[in-house]
Design a protein around this motif. Structure first.
Motif, short mmCIF file in Angstrom:
data_model
loop_
_atom_site.label_atom_id
_atom_site.label_comp_id
_atom_site.label_asym_id
_atom_site.label_seq_id
_atom_site.Cartn_x
_atom_site.Cartn_y
_atom_site.Cartn_z
N VAL A 41 0.83 -1.20 0.00
CA VAL A 41 0.00 0.00 0.00
C VAL A 41 0.87 1.25 0.00
N ALA A 53 -4.44 -0.85 -3.94
CA ALA A 53 -3.42 0.15 -3.62
C ALA A 53 -3.01 0.95 -4.86
N THR A 92 -5.83 -4.13 5.23
CA THR A 92 -4.79 -5.18 5.19
C THR A 92 -4.54 -5.72 6.60
N LEU A 110 -7.15 1.67 3.63
CA LEU A 110 -6.65 0.47 2.97
C LEU A 110 -5.57 -0.21 3.83
N SER A 148 2.85 1.60 -3.37
CA SER A 148 1.98 2.03 -4.47
C SER A 148 1.57 3.48 -4.31
N GLY A 149 1.39 3.93 -3.06
CA GLY A 149 1.07 5.33 -2.82
C GLY A 149 2.20 6.25 -3.23
N GLU A 190 -2.84 -5.35 -4.08
CA GLU A 190 -2.02 -4.54 -4.98
C GLU A 190 -2.89 -3.73 -5.94
N TYR A 246 -6.35 5.92 1.66
CA TYR A 246 -5.13 5.11 1.78
C TYR A 246 -4.96 4.54 3.18
#
Length: 656
Positions: free
Chosen positions: A216, A261, A309, A305, A219-220, A258, A302
């Motif tokens: 996460v 994210a 997880t 997320l 990817s951010g 994934e 975010y």
């Protein structure tokens, strides 16, 4: 040939902010010419279907055929036509000659074909429907009848004015988006993508479900500069998905994390999937105001997320990766800390100095290029090479970045131009009809109107890139929301409506059955793409609730918020509301939920995000919204107390 053209395009775009001074029409035309030529040279007529016999060359992926060369040349000349004859065209605006019309027809046909080749059939089909509708509108049923336009007016507006193909979306792509995409490409080629992944793992890998949390964060960070969900999946997913599987995540859930994210990477300022700049143009707002409005929902989404997880790891009984198997944090941070310098400069120029996005990205690229040269010299010294070797490696890296920038932009350039056709049709008078039709269908009900808009965004987004989807839906429905909302007793700001459309356009990237990001992640995880997309959408459902909430509670967009304390309070309460919603959708808090606990978590979410609505439902309109929010937080705490004995029982059972 393709790398040379792509690099030449990048160099041309780099010259625009400080060296080349061109009128907007010239900039747009040259930008489209580069994009459309690259598409015809890069994609065969048939990518999946194998053609045999005399026409087998049409599906040949090993070489550029004579037909592709011909179409690339003709398409490039047609795109440049408005620039080549601009002075004469300007004097006969609205009265196109036969030559104008012929060139315009060829341009539209070749542009739609380029969109089909590079993006699939969806955008071409949608644009074609709008073109046909503009002519056959008078013959439609009364409820959707449209006065129609003449062929001459249509061609004039679409191909030799700045209200169709060469409109605002293409201008933003040419002046701003390209430089941000180039910055992302240069960062990736220099090793920034891998650095962000390693940094995320070194920070979070040891926590419960650590690889998912690291995915996460990675990817951010990558999404801040790439602005593409599929690029995020391919860049970070190659490392994160196998690691998630190695600690016990099922393949489907590893890929879905994934996907969720990476999809949310397009929400993150400063790029926001390249749409932030178009939103600023459409809403006639400074870019900084768009970032300010989008910041809280993006970060809340975010953090939620991250929490999801954590909940998944709790449900699956997972642990983190041993510290010995992870890169050391300080060493990792220092080895690539130079990658943070261009991002800091970019944000400083945008937020503090208030430079234009174009100039800020330009300066960040120059700094990153200088850092690449310095890094290669340091590397040459370490390996005992001379300074010439270091210069060669730096030049190769910069060259590959220029090529990647052009290649990554050709799809966007074609997409925004084709979407401009739809915008052009809407501005011919279709916009008013759409408002009436949607008003009739929704019956004046704002909730129904928003649901219709959300579903339309998801359906269109199945085949369109995020930017193109946003342009189409913003043209069709954003204005409708602002016009019809007062009838429901609610004032909706234009930026709220545009962000609503944008959020749902992003969600389309993991919406089955298309969900391109889900297909990319499933290929890495070796999972079934449709269940992966469904799982990814379930993780992203928290993002779907946010747009509804900020339409009714615009404080989430910091509209009307004037103090830091108030902004911090809104942020904290927004995070808690998203946590409660995640508990409801995942069926887990600190223990598995009973059915009624899921309902309670949804009520907590509603109380925190929509306090005025919660108070009016129970008939207490005088109560303070902050008091309602505080009551929701107290109930959230009580749910922890209620589930604590079950958590202890679960832990004892696991230990036994």
């Amino acid at each position: 040939m393709i790398p040379v053209i792509a690099a030449a395009w990048s160099i041309y775009q780099m010259l625009l902010p400080q060296v080349l001074l061109l009128e907007a029409v010239y900039i747009r035309a040259i930008h489209l010419a580069f994009a459309i030529i690259l598409v015809y040279l890069s994609y065969p007529l048939f990518k999946k279907r194998e053609v045999t016999g005399l026409f087998s060359f049409l599906s040949d992926k090993t070489k550029i055929t004579w037909l592709d060369f011909l179409l690339a040349g003709v398409a490039g000349l047609c795109a440049l036509y408005i620039a080549l004859d601009y002075e004469n065209i300007a004097t006969r605006q609205g009265l196109p000659t036969t030559r104008d019309i012929v060139v315009g027809v060829i341009l539209i046909v070749l542009l739609l074909e380029a969109a089909r080749r590079s993006l699939g059939p969806a955008l071409t089909i949608v644009a074609s429907v709008f073109i046909l509708y503009s002519f056959f509108g008078p013959y439609m049923p009364d409820v959707i009848a449209f006065k129609g336009v003449s062929f001459s007016r249509f061609m004039s507006q679409q191909t030799i004015s700045t209200e169709g193909i060469f409109g605002i979306p293409l201008d933003v792509s040419a002046t701003i988006v390209f430089l941000f995409v180039l910055l992302g490409s240069m960062m990736e080629k220099a090793g920034g993508g891998r650095y962000f992944v390693d940094l995320a793992f070194s920070m979070l890998g040891t926590f419960k479900g650590g690889p998912a949390k690291a995915a996460v964060l990675a990817s951010g960070l990558t999404g801040m500069v790439s602005g593409s969900s599929i690029a995020n999946v391919v860049t970070t997913g190659t490392f994160t998905i196998p690691l998630m599987k190695s600690v016990g995540y099922p393949a489907k859930k590893a890929a879905a994390v994934e996907v969720a994210a990476s999809t949310n990477g397009q929400l993150m300022p400063p790029i926001m999937g390249a749409a932030a700049f178009i939103i600023a143009e459409y809403c006639n707002l400074p870019y900084i105001e768009v970032v300010k409005a989008a910041f809280v929902p993006a970060v809340i989404s975010y953090i939620a997320l991250f929490y999801i997880t954590h909940l998944e790891a709790g449900k699956l009984g997972l642990h983190g990766v041993p510290r010995v198997d992870l890169p050391p944090f300080l060493k990792t941070l220092m080895e690539g800390i130079h990658f943070l310098i261009p991002l800091i400069v970019l944000i400083y120029e945008l937020m503090w100095l208030r430079h234009s996005p174009q100039l800020a990205a330009y300066n960040a690229i120059l700094i990153l290029a200088a850092l690449i040269v310095i890094k290669c010299q340091v590397m040459a010294r370490r390996e005992g090479k001379d300074w010439v070797w270091g210069i060669k490696v730096a030049l190769v890296t910069i060259w590959e970045s220029l090529v990647a920038g052009g290649r990554n932009m050709m799809g966007i350039g074609v997409a925004v131009s084709a979407a401009g056709i739809i915008v052009g049709v809407v501005t011919m008078g279709l916009g008013g009809l759409i408002t009436e039709v949607v008003d009739v269908i929704s019956g004046g009900n704002l909730y129904l109107l928003l649901i219709i808009t959300a579903v339309a965004c998801l359906l269109l987004g199945m085949g369109l890139p995020t930017t193109a989807n946003y342009i189409v839906m913003a043209s069709l429905t954003a204005k409708v929301i602002t016009e019809l909302a007062p009838d429901a007793g609610l004032e909706v700001h234009l930026i709220s409506a545009h962000l609503f459309v944008f959020f749902f356009g992003i969600l389309a990237d993991d919406t089955p059955p298309v969900g391109l990001a889900a297909y990319a992640a499933a290929a890495i995880a070796k999972s079934d793409p449709i269940p992966t997309g469904v799982q990814g959408f379930m993780y992203d459902i928290r993002t779907a609730i946010l747009p509804f909430m900020f339409i009714f509670n615009e404080r989430l967009l910091l509209i009307g918020v004037h103090t830091w304390l108030e902004a911090i309070w809104i942020f904290i309460t927004g995070v808690l509301a998203m946590f409660a919603f995640a508990c409801a959708t995942q069926g887990y808090f600190i223990a598995r939920n009973k059915w009624y606990e899921g309902v309670v978590f949804l009520l907590i979410t509603f109380m925190i995000l929509r306090p005025e609505g919660s108070a009016s439902l129970v008939g207490i309109n005088e109560i303070s919204p902050d008091l309602v929010i505080s009551m929701g937080i107290v109930v959230y705490g009580l749910m922890w107390v209620l589930q604590r004995p079950r958590q202890k029982a679960d832990q004892a059972a696991l230990a036994a």
